[in-house]
Scaffold this motif. Structure first.
Motif, PDB file in Angstrom:
ATOM      1  N   ALA A  12       1.100  -1.111   0.157  1.00  0.00           N
ATOM      2  CA  ALA A  12       0.278  -0.233   0.590  1.00  0.00           C
ATOM      3  C   ALA A  12       0.850   1.453   0.286  1.00  0.00           C
ATOM      4  O   ALA A  12       1.779   1.177   0.656  1.00  0.00           O
ATOM      5  N   PRO A  13       0.611   2.549  -0.111  1.00  0.00           N
ATOM      6  CA  PRO A  13       0.923   3.571  -0.884  1.00  0.00           C
ATOM      7  C   PRO A  13       1.000   4.243   0.653  1.00  0.00           C
ATOM      8  O   PRO A  13       0.946   3.970   1.360  1.00  0.00           O
ATOM      9  N   GLY A  14       2.212   4.623   0.786  1.00  0.00           N
ATOM     10  CA  GLY A  14       2.081   5.691   2.228  1.00  0.00           C
ATOM     11  C   GLY A  14       2.966   5.180   3.074  1.00  0.00           C
ATOM     12  O   GLY A  14       3.146   5.639   4.552  1.00  0.00           O
ATOM     13  N   LEU A  15       3.123   4.126   3.556  1.00  0.00           N
ATOM     14  CA  LEU A  15       3.616   3.617   4.672  1.00  0.00           C
ATOM     15  C   LEU A  15       4.913   3.403   5.484  1.00  0.00           C
ATOM     16  O   LEU A  15       5.741   3.897   4.468  1.00  0.00           O
ATOM     17  N   PRO A  16       4.862   3.761   6.361  1.00  0.00           N
ATOM     18  CA  PRO A  16       6.344   4.435   6.690  1.00  0.00           C
ATOM     19  C   PRO A  16       6.945   3.114   7.207  1.00  0.00           C
ATOM     20  O   PRO A  16       8.020   2.886   8.477  1.00  0.00           O
ATOM     21  N   LEU A  17       7.531   2.296   6.373  1.00  0.00           N
ATOM     22  CA  LEU A  17       9.283   1.496   5.788  1.00  0.00           C
ATOM     23  C   LEU A  17       9.441   1.745   4.996  1.00  0.00           C
ATOM     24  O   LEU A  17       9.021   1.813   3.976  1.00  0.00           O
ATOM     25  N   GLU A  18      11.075   1.708   5.180  1.00  0.00           N
ATOM     26  CA  GLU A  18      12.044   1.597   4.042  1.00  0.00           C
ATOM     27  C   GLU A  18      12.578   1.424   3.240  1.00  0.00           C
ATOM     28  O   GLU A  18      12.606   1.208   2.418  1.00  0.00           O
ATOM     29  N   SER A  19      11.543  -0.045   3.526  1.00  0.00           N
ATOM     30  CA  SER A  19      12.766  -1.433   3.548  1.00  0.00           C
ATOM     31  C   SER A  19      11.465  -2.079   2.936  1.00  0.00           C
ATOM     32  O   SER A  19      10.602  -2.436   4.629  1.00  0.00           O
ATOM     33  N   PRO A  20      11.620  -3.878   2.287  1.00  0.00           N
ATOM     34  CA  PRO A  20      11.643  -5.172   2.542  1.00  0.00           C
ATOM     35  C   PRO A  20      11.422  -5.362   4.312  1.00  0.00           C
ATOM     36  O   PRO A  20      11.158  -6.491   4.985  1.00  0.00           O
ATOM     37  N   GLU A  21      13.346  -5.244   4.485  1.00  0.00           N
ATOM     38  CA  GLU A  21      14.102  -5.502   5.892  1.00  0.00           C
ATOM     39  C   GLU A  21      12.790  -5.476   7.459  1.00  0.00           C
ATOM     40  O   GLU A  21      12.339  -5.708   7.687  1.00  0.00           O
ATOM     41  N   GLU A  22      12.318  -3.551   6.697  1.00  0.00           N
ATOM     42  CA  GLU A  22      11.520  -3.266   7.906  1.00  0.00           C
ATOM     43  C   GLU A  22      10.526  -3.524   7.785  1.00  0.00           C
ATOM     44  O   GLU A  22       9.637  -4.087   8.728  1.00  0.00           O
ATOM     45  N   ALA A  23       9.544  -3.704   6.654  1.00  0.00           N
ATOM     46  CA  ALA A  23       8.766  -4.578   6.640  1.00  0.00           C
ATOM     47  C   ALA A  23       8.727  -6.047   7.106  1.00  0.00           C
ATOM     48  O   ALA A  23       7.987  -6.625   7.879  1.00  0.00           O
ATOM     49  N   LEU A  24       9.293  -6.875   7.233  1.00  0.00           N
ATOM     50  CA  LEU A  24       9.718  -8.038   7.932  1.00  0.00           C
ATOM     51  C   LEU A  24       9.261  -7.935   9.106  1.00  0.00           C
ATOM     52  O   LEU A  24       8.747  -8.288   9.399  1.00  0.00           O
TER      53      LEU A  24
END
Length: 387
Positions: free
Chosen positions: A238-250
């Protein structure tokens, strides 16, 4: 005289052609007609088997009506040399083209017996099941933990040498250390894992394996699968998430995985943490604190002490701002997708509601009321001695 001979030859040729056409028509009819099989069966194509031997065995088993016609059909459709070894389920009434498709397509083997080695938080468990051909229901033969007395039915299967599908099933939310430790009890795998993979790098799933295969190969499959799942989810985020990388998403996905086991809640729980990150609030989640205490090497086995909630560690989200430095478990694909597509809501708090799920709140006042209800439920359970 020569005219008479020529007429006879022409007549014989016409008759021969007619007979040949009739034979071809009969062969085509038998080739495409429903087969003689009355009930579903398992059929094995051995490694290196020839089309002749397989077609003869198909005929002997009553799966096809004629082995020669089956071979001719396989040759005509240019699949004579396409046999794939394995054990397949043949449905009743399957025509020759359908049987040919099954034994040449190379789908996964379907053995009547399945041994699944389940890695879970309570410890590994071995589940032995049987499925009859043509039926979806499975029959439990044995369930036991590594190190327990081996059931006689399981021992008998091993001694008979029957074809078995071997699987390893990894539950979501386990740490990499727990997965590797669990794999040490899988006696049907060989080798060792040189080092525990990075946290979050293993995709929880059920993996089909060959008995005697390398455990390191299985771990690599888990890593590749997780990389693919994360890349696909990141691309569709989704757009605008406060996550800067796939690693942070994980990292966020691992927290979501540990906070709820209710599928319908994942996106809502993800939304709470996303909202907190956007507003600069601390995450204040117990699973990260526990991970900092145990280093992911098993459950804490007790409640979190007040002093531990105050201690400044990289994983104490009651003290640090933002996300912890690494994932705290291996999240499943649903948790990863939830972290990258959270529900649109203003919730900032949640607490257990006594049903296995959570009560969510937008304000601290609402949250405190929900906490009071939860504490009342806990007190009532303690008074009655129920879980």
């Amino acid at each position: 005289m020569w005219k008479h001979i020529a007429a006879n030859v022409l007549t014989l040729a016409v008759v021969a052609i007619a007979c040949l056409a009739a034979l071809i028509g009969l062969g085509q009819s038998r080739w495409s007609a429903p087969g003689p099989l009355e009930e579903a069966v398992f059929f094995e194509v051995p490694r290196g088997a020839s089309m002749r031997s397989v077609s003869d065995r198909l005929a002997e088993a009553g799966i096809v009506s004629n082995g020669s016609i089956f071979r001719i059909g396989a040759s005509y459709t240019e699949r004579y040399d396409d046999l794939k070894f394995g054990t397949y389920e043949i449905p009743p009434g399957a025509s020759m083209p359908e049987v040919l498709e099954i034994v040449t397509a190379g789908g996964p083997s379907v053995f009547p017996y399945t041994v699944t080695y389940v890695i879970r938080s309570q410890g590994p468990e071995i589940r032995v099941r049987e499925r009859l051909p043509g039926q979806e229901e499975v029959v439990e033969i044995a369930t036991f933990a590594p190190g327990d007395a081996v059931p006689e039915d399981y021992t008998a299967l091993m001694e008979r040498g029957v074809p078995i599908t071997w699987r390893v099933s990894v539950a979501p939310g386990l740490t990499s250390w727990e997965v590797i430790e669990g794999l040490k009890g899988a006696e049907f795998l060989i080798g060792e894992v040189a080092a525990v993979p990075p946290e979050g790098a293993l995709a929880p799933d059920t993996y089909e394996v060959a008995r005697g295969s390398e455990v390191g190969e299985l771990v690599q499959r888990m890593r590749v699968a997780q990389e693919r799942i994360l890349a696909d989810a990141w691309a569709a985020r989704a757009p605008g998430l406060p996550l800067e990388s796939p690693e942070e998403a994980l990292i966020l996905a691992s927290i979501v995985e540990k906070e709820t086991g209710v599928p319908e809640e994942r996106r809502r729980v993800a939304a709470v943490f996303t909202n907190r990150l956007e507003q600069g609030m601390r995450l204040q989640t117990d699973p990260t604190v526990i991970y900092g205490i145990t280093d992911g090497q098993g459950p804490l086995g007790r409640g979190i002490r007040a002093s531990e909630l105050r201690e400044a560690t990289p994983y104490n989200t009651y003290v640090i701002d933002g996300l912890p430095p690494t994932p705290i478990a291996n999240p499943g694909p649903e948790a990863i997708r939830a972290a990258l597509d959270p529900e649109e809501t203003a919730f900032l708090f949640f607490v257990a509601d006594g049903t296995g799920g959570h009560a969510f709140a937008e304000t601290l006042a609402e949250h405190n009321a929900n906490v009071a209800e939860w504490r009342a439920i806990e007190a009532a359970r303690e008074a009655t001695g129920s879980d």
